[in-house]
Structures are given as C-alpha cells and as structure tokens.
Motif scaffolding. Structure first.
Motif, mmCIF file in Angstrom:
data_model
loop_
_atom_site.group_PDB
_atom_site.id
_atom_site.type_symbol
_atom_site.label_atom_id
_atom_site.label_comp_id
_atom_site.label_asym_id
_atom_site.label_seq_id
_atom_site.Cartn_x
_atom_site.Cartn_y
_atom_site.Cartn_z
ATOM 1 N N LYS A 77 0.859 -1.277 0.176
ATOM 2 C CA LYS A 77 -0.229 -0.162 -0.049
ATOM 3 C C LYS A 77 0.855 1.252 0.051
ATOM 4 C CE LYS A 77 -3.862 -2.088 2.358
ATOM 5 N NZ LYS A 77 -4.928 -2.228 3.607
ATOM 6 N N LEU A 78 0.694 2.108 -1.106
ATOM 7 C CA LEU A 78 1.642 3.414 -1.154
ATOM 8 C C LEU A 78 0.789 4.455 -1.115
ATOM 9 C CD1 LEU A 78 4.389 4.898 -1.802
ATOM 10 C CD2 LEU A 78 3.709 4.306 -4.266
ATOM 11 N N VAL A 79 0.851 5.457 -0.335
ATOM 12 C CA VAL A 79 -0.025 6.630 -0.398
ATOM 13 C C VAL A 79 0.975 8.007 -0.864
ATOM 14 C CG1 VAL A 79 -1.230 8.451 1.017
ATOM 15 C CG2 VAL A 79 -1.463 5.982 1.607
ATOM 16 N N VAL A 80 0.549 8.399 -1.921
ATOM 17 C CA VAL A 80 1.555 9.519 -2.462
ATOM 18 C C VAL A 80 0.699 10.862 -2.203
ATOM 19 C CG1 VAL A 80 2.326 10.461 -4.651
ATOM 20 C CG2 VAL A 80 2.117 8.152 -4.599
ATOM 21 N N VAL A 81 1.649 11.801 -1.236
ATOM 22 C CA VAL A 81 1.136 12.949 -1.085
ATOM 23 C C VAL A 81 1.638 13.981 -1.952
ATOM 24 C CG1 VAL A 81 0.917 14.829 0.922
ATOM 25 C CG2 VAL A 81 1.383 12.400 1.438
ATOM 26 N N GLY A 82 0.797 14.720 -2.683
ATOM 27 C CA GLY A 82 1.183 15.385 -3.761
ATOM 28 C C GLY A 82 0.625 14.795 -5.103
ATOM 29 N N GLY A 83 -0.115 15.427 -5.935
ATOM 30 C CA GLY A 83 -0.683 15.190 -7.173
ATOM 31 C C GLY A 83 0.050 15.688 -8.284
ATOM 32 N N GLY A 84 1.149 16.426 -8.047
ATOM 33 C CA GLY A 84 1.952 16.966 -9.184
ATOM 34 C C GLY A 84 2.837 15.687 -10.141
ATOM 35 N N TYR A 85 3.461 16.299 -10.964
ATOM 36 C CA TYR A 85 4.199 15.277 -11.682
ATOM 37 C C TYR A 85 5.015 14.172 -11.190
ATOM 38 C CZ TYR A 85 8.723 17.996 -11.845
ATOM 39 O OH TYR A 85 10.019 18.390 -11.390
ATOM 40 N N ILE A 86 5.879 14.718 -10.279
ATOM 41 C CA ILE A 86 6.768 13.752 -9.551
ATOM 42 C C ILE A 86 5.980 12.576 -8.933
ATOM 43 C CG2 ILE A 86 8.439 13.155 -7.739
ATOM 44 C CD1 ILE A 86 9.629 16.238 -8.219
ATOM 45 N N LEU B 128 2.740 11.935 -9.453
ATOM 46 C CA LEU B 128 1.915 10.897 -10.198
ATOM 47 C C LEU B 128 3.061 9.889 -11.141
ATOM 48 C CD1 LEU B 128 -1.211 13.382 -11.492
ATOM 49 C CD2 LEU B 128 -0.880 11.560 -9.469
ATOM 50 N N GLU B 129 4.111 10.499 -11.661
ATOM 51 C CA GLU B 129 5.005 9.668 -12.300
ATOM 52 C C GLU B 129 5.452 8.420 -11.430
ATOM 53 O OE1 GLU B 129 7.330 12.878 -14.974
ATOM 54 O OE2 GLU B 129 8.462 11.801 -13.687
ATOM 55 N N LEU B 130 5.729 8.641 -10.365
ATOM 56 C CA LEU B 130 6.163 7.261 -9.299
ATOM 57 C C LEU B 130 4.847 6.708 -8.871
ATOM 58 C CD1 LEU B 130 9.143 8.955 -7.383
ATOM 59 C CD2 LEU B 130 9.138 7.516 -9.445
ATOM 60 N N GLY B 131 3.932 7.274 -8.602
ATOM 61 C CA GLY B 131 2.730 6.422 -8.072
ATOM 62 C C GLY B 131 1.956 5.732 -9.310
ATOM 63 N N THR B 132 2.048 6.126 -10.549
ATOM 64 C CA THR B 132 1.545 5.397 -11.774
ATOM 65 C C THR B 132 2.434 4.099 -11.841
ATOM 66 O OG1 THR B 132 0.532 7.392 -12.731
ATOM 67 C CG2 THR B 132 1.134 5.240 -14.006
ATOM 68 N N ALA B 133 3.662 4.454 -11.767
ATOM 69 C CA ALA B 133 4.783 3.133 -12.047
ATOM 70 C C ALA B 133 4.546 1.991 -10.979
ATOM 71 C CB ALA B 133 6.247 3.808 -11.877
ATOM 72 N N TYR B 134 4.514 2.673 -9.925
ATOM 73 C CA TYR B 134 4.135 1.495 -8.574
ATOM 74 C C TYR B 134 2.900 0.679 -9.023
ATOM 75 C CZ TYR B 134 8.928 1.973 -6.306
ATOM 76 O OH TYR B 134 9.899 1.930 -6.080
ATOM 77 N N ALA B 135 2.003 1.584 -9.265
ATOM 78 C CA ALA B 135 0.368 1.181 -9.513
ATOM 79 C C ALA B 135 0.553 -0.043 -10.488
ATOM 80 C CB ALA B 135 -0.457 1.938 -9.833
ATOM 81 N N LYS B 136 1.458 0.273 -11.595
ATOM 82 C CA LYS B 136 1.662 -0.844 -12.611
ATOM 83 C C LYS B 136 2.526 -2.081 -12.060
ATOM 84 C CE LYS B 136 1.424 2.297 -16.576
ATOM 85 N NZ LYS B 136 1.875 3.018 -17.493
ATOM 86 N N LEU B 137 3.319 -1.769 -11.101
ATOM 87 C CA LEU B 137 4.280 -2.812 -10.473
ATOM 88 C C LEU B 137 3.341 -3.697 -9.581
ATOM 89 C CD1 LEU B 137 7.569 -0.637 -10.237
ATOM 90 C CD2 LEU B 137 6.912 -2.708 -11.851
#
Length: 465
Positions: free
Chosen positions: A179-188, A190-199
């Motif tokens: 379970k990963l929570v990303v604080v901040g919906g800017g480019y950094i 979302l880039e990393l959050g999207t990657a981990y969602a795919k992983l």
C-alpha cells in the motif's frame, strides 16, 4: 588545509547546469574547477530524471507482460503470468546511471575541467572552502557559478524517514509496497505513483488542490485522471495530509467532507522542490533573494559582481534543460561572448500515463495576456499510428494569435508525446504560424501528424476530422 587553488571559473555543483557550464567553459579555454559533493550529474542523472524514467519504463514493460498473460489478448499474444524482481530492476537502473555519470566525468576531463569532490562553503565573494576527504581545500576564483540544484520539500508533520520517503528513496525500493500513499498530485508524485500501481502496489494519491496536476490545465490532465482510475489508483483531491496515526501505520487526511486514515506501508511525499543552499554560506555574499531562490538578471548574474546562479537555484521552472541552457550561456559570457537569455519557450514534460507536454502558452494563459486567440486540437483517436499502438487517448492542441496566426503555444497529451516536445519548441523559437505548421509535411504514419492536423483545424481546413 590543502594547498590553495585558483581559477578563472569555479562551478559549485555538477548537475545538468553545472557540468554543461564547466564543459563549455573548458572548451573555450577557460581555467575551470567544478566542486561536487556527490557523483557528477546531480539530482537529474543520479536520483531524478533518468532513474525515474527507467523505473517508469520497467513498469510499462511489466504491465505489457501482464496484459499478454490475460485471456483474449487483442494482439493475439499469450504468455505466462510475469514475475517481478524489483531488486534486479533497480540494479539495471543503477547501471544506466553509472554509465551516464561516468560519461559526464569523462567529458569534463576531456574539456580540461578540474574536479574537486567535496562540499563547498563561501568564505567571501572570491573564495570558497571545500570540505574534502583529504581536508579543507581553499579555492580562489574570478567568477563563481552557483549550480547547487534543489531538494525535496519536507512537510513538518511528515518528516522523511522510515516509511515516509521522498522521490530519492522511492527509486531504491527492493520491492513494491503493498500500500503506497502519495502526498502530492503533481508530476513527480503521479509519475512514481503510476509506476508503482503498474508494478502491483495499491496506490492512493492525496492532493490539496481541487484536481491533480494543477500546473497543467484541466483539458490536459483529464486523460491522466481517467488512466489512474483504470489502474485502480484512488485520487483524493481537495484533501490535506495531516500526519501519521498514533500507531504510525496510517496517514491521517482531511477534506471539507470527511477525515479518514489511509493504511500505508510507504508514504511518498512529493509536494515540490526547493533550492539547495544548506551549508553553502550565502550569508557571506551580498546577493538578492526572491523568496527561496536567488534573483538573477537576463545573463544569470546575481547582485554581486562575478557571482552567477543557474538552474534550480534561480527558481521555477526547475527543469534540467533550462539549467543546461543557462550553464552554456554563462560559460560563454565568462569567455567574453555577448549572450543574454531570450528563449521564447521552455518545454515542460510530465511522464505520466499518458504523457503531457506543454510549450508556450495554454489557451487561458494566452487569453489572460489580452490577446484574441485561435485554439484547436486534433485527437489521437483519429490518428492511424496511435491506433496501431493501442494509444488513442489524448490529442495535440495549438494556440495562436487570431490576427496573424503566430503560434503562442502547443500542447499534447498522449502516449510518447514527450518526443514531440522538440518540434513544438522549434516552432515557437522560429516564430512559426498556423500556416507553417499546416504546410510542413509530417511523416505518415506517425503521432506527429496530429500537429499539422490541429493547425489545419484552427484554420478551418480540417482534413481528417
């Protein structure tokens, strides 16, 4: 203390701006010294741009492999369910970083640049003391360039450490957090959050603004929001992160409607970056500041003669390619060339899924400047190449003056559109008009065909829509 050194140009920081400045200065015959505490390449090559794109690519490859293992794959490909070894992925990513940083070191050596490994501190406007493994090194310089880059912004209620990580630690994980929570919906974020969602991570994004990617307009960010939903990423907008729960296992968040706790194995804080000046001794200099960053003129000169600043040290936009251009310019100024900053546009790219690229003004920005504008877009759903790539989401959009059709901005959202950024930037720098874009033959079949099609549509001559 080591034997004092002297040089014509001292560059503090070997990130994209600093190493380009040093290499160009060396090429011009300037006696140049670079000071860097870490490896050459700065944040971009070591813990930012390059390693994050490597992780994003690996995540895309893993997602494609998972799709091939699904029944009724539309491409007729079948495969066994893939297994991820993130530690090996990180090893591959680190290999790329090592190749690039080694290459930068080689280029500086080839240009005759002296490299000092250590942490710099100003003693005055002409002298810097460097703490090295061998002792303190005093360096006297006629000209000094501050190219110290930036660091992640830390939230006081969520200090980095243990399960609370920055983008730096997010690129070193040995396995995807459940379970990963990303604080901040800017480019950094979302880039990393999207990657981990795919992983394979269950990802939740917390953004204080009303929508994600607030620096991009809603038309550009909407396809990204739709893709996040398809990936199962929960996005909480207009929501603030308050801090950890008493047991430290959850993140407490709050919106106008509700307060809740989000269970998290890791919490990625990605709320922005700030210039890195800690320990630099700026208080010893008579330079002007603008908020957190150093104020410079159109030649990157500070208020103190002989002191320049480039890159993230000078504020937004904090982009590696801006720093590189500034570094090259300053080197030539020190060499006696007549240079000034007169760039028409700086491309900004968001490597989300789909990608976003923006050059120049968006529609609302153009209208806010008092101009009457023409705006049109061409969807990738009508682009043959996009169809063959299974990437029909997104579009290319042009913004131009209504009177003379001068291009004010070009934006795109879609798979791989980052590669269109160069053409967008060239169009603005060359003063292109809608007619120029429309008349330029673009290869078929390519995603780039959407550019002249958008221009034709703005002119009322749409062909393929």
């Amino acid at each position: 203390m080591l034997k004092p050194m002297s040089c014509k140009l001292l560059v503090i920081g070997a990130g994209p701006g600093g190493y380009v400045c040093a290499i160009r200065a060396g090429q011009l015959g300037i006696d140049t010294v670079v000071v860097e505490a870490l490896r050459p390449g700065g944040t971009c090559l070591n813990i930012g741009c390059i390693p994050s794109k490597a992780l994003i690519h690996a995540a895309e490859a893993f997602e494609a492999a998972k799709a091939a293992a699904e029944a009724n794959n539309p491409l007729g490909i079948s495969a066994s369910a893939p297994v991820l070894n993130l530690a090996k992925t990180v090893e591959w990513k680190d290999g790329i970083v090592a190749r690039l940083t080694g290459g930068v070191a080689g280029l500086m050596k080839k240009a005759g640049v002296k490299y000092v490994s250590g942490t710099a501190r100003f003693e005055n406007g002409e002298t810097v003391i460097v703490a090295t493994d061998m002792g303190e090194q005093e360096i006297h310089a006629e000209n000094i360039v501050i190219a110290t880059g930036s660091v992640p912004v830390e939230i006081p209620s969520l200090p980095f450490g243990d399960r609370i990580i920055s983008s730096k630690e997010a690129l070193k994980l040995s396995e995807p957090p459940e379970k990963l929570v990303v604080v901040g919906g800017g480019y950094i974020g979302l880039e990393l959050g999207t990657a981990y969602a795919k992983l394979g991570s269950q990802v939740t994004v917390v953004e204080a603004a009303p929508r994600i990617l607030p620096l991009y307009d809603a038309e550009l960010s909407a396809p990204v929001a739709r893709r996040l939903a398809k990936l199962g990423v929960e996005v909480l907008t207009s929501t603030k992160a308050l801090g950890l729960s008493p047991d430290g296992a959850s993140l407490r968040v709050e919106s106008e409607e509700t307060a809740r706790s989000l269970p998290a194995d890791k919490i990625l804080v990605a709320v922005g970056r700030k210039p890195h000046f800690e320990g630099l001794g700026l208080e010893e200099l008579a330079i002007d500041m603008e908020g957190r960053h150093i104020r410079v003129d159109d030649r990157c000169r500070t208020a103190m003669r002989g002191i320049y600043a480039i890159g993230d040290a000078t504020g937004e936009p904090m982009l590696a390619h801006r720093a590189m251009a500034q570094g090259e310019m300053v080197a030539e100024i020190v060499a006696g060339h007549k240079r000034a900053w007169d760039k028409q546009a700086i491309p900004a790219v968001c490597f989300t899924d789909p990608e976003i690229v923006s050059v120049g003004l968006g529609p609302e920005e153009a209208k806010a400047s008092g101009r009457e504008v023409k705006t049109a877009f061409f969807p990738f759903a009508a682009n043959g190449r996009a169809m063959t790539l299974q990437s029909e989401e997104g579009f290319v959009r042009v913004v131009a003056r209504a009177d003379n059709h001068l291009i004010l901005g070009i934006q795109a959202v879609g798979a791989g559109v980052s590669e269109l950024a160069s053409g967008f930037g060239l169009a603005l720098e060359m003063g292109a008009r809608l007619e120029d874009l429309a008349a330029t033959i673009h290869a078929h079949p390519t995603m780039g065909e959407a550019v002249p099609e958008a221009a034709l549509r703005a002119l009322g001559k749409a062909l393929h829509i």
